[in-house]
Design an enzyme around this catalytic site. Sequence first.
Site, mmCIF file in Angstrom:
data_model
loop_
_atom_site.group_PDB
_atom_site.id
_atom_site.type_symbol
_atom_site.label_atom_id
_atom_site.label_comp_id
_atom_site.label_asym_id
_atom_site.label_seq_id
_atom_site.Cartn_x
_atom_site.Cartn_y
_atom_site.Cartn_z
ATOM 1 C CG HIS A 114 7.509 4.657 0.707
ATOM 2 N ND1 HIS A 114 7.221 5.727 1.528
ATOM 3 C CD2 HIS A 114 7.572 3.561 1.510
ATOM 4 C CE1 HIS A 114 7.129 5.308 2.776
ATOM 5 N NE2 HIS A 114 7.323 3.997 2.793
ATOM 6 C CG HIS A 145 -0.119 0.168 2.517
ATOM 7 N ND1 HIS A 145 0.478 -0.908 3.144
ATOM 8 C CD2 HIS A 145 0.208 1.264 3.241
ATOM 9 C CE1 HIS A 145 1.133 -0.470 4.208
ATOM 10 N NE2 HIS A 145 0.995 0.844 4.296
#
Length: 178
Positions: free
Chosen positions: A120, A37
């Site tokens: 990220h 995620h």
Amino acid sequence: MPRLFTGLEIPAELGVRLSMLRGGLFGATWIDPENYHITLRFVGDIDDRTAEEVASELGRIRRRAFEVSLEEIDSFGGRQPHSVVAKVGAKNGIMELQAEHERVMQRLGLEPEPRRFTPHVTIARTKGASNRAVADWLAIRGGLFGAQFKAARFVLFSSRSSRGGGPYVIEESYPLAA
């Protein structure tokens, strides 16, 4: 007391592609693809009443869907890398959504996030790997990645305190306008 954070899900086909990078780094703890995620805002351990307020306030956010690009495989941690990540191109859509999440949390009385937002996807935790091993792994598998997906919603995740991340549960989802 739930531990919450907001984020963007990674499409399954992209998760499979990222998971193909796994292996070959002694001491790394690899994140399961279903737990990939992009964290937008860590909320933390909060009481049930505050959790309900967070969920309600997030429902008031009105943003358009946007493209997310994973641009590079790299590491975080400088001289002693702690994570291998797929870095996200910091485009307006994701930055504006994250800033709005930050404003919502502060309006609810939560402490500001002390770290600068660097979008990220964490692929592995590398606290058990040497910096040389991480550098060697990145020399072979790192660098440009090049993948995109459309973020059509954001979610409120819960997690239990654990090592290595996950499992994460979607508590609420919030659509982004087409």
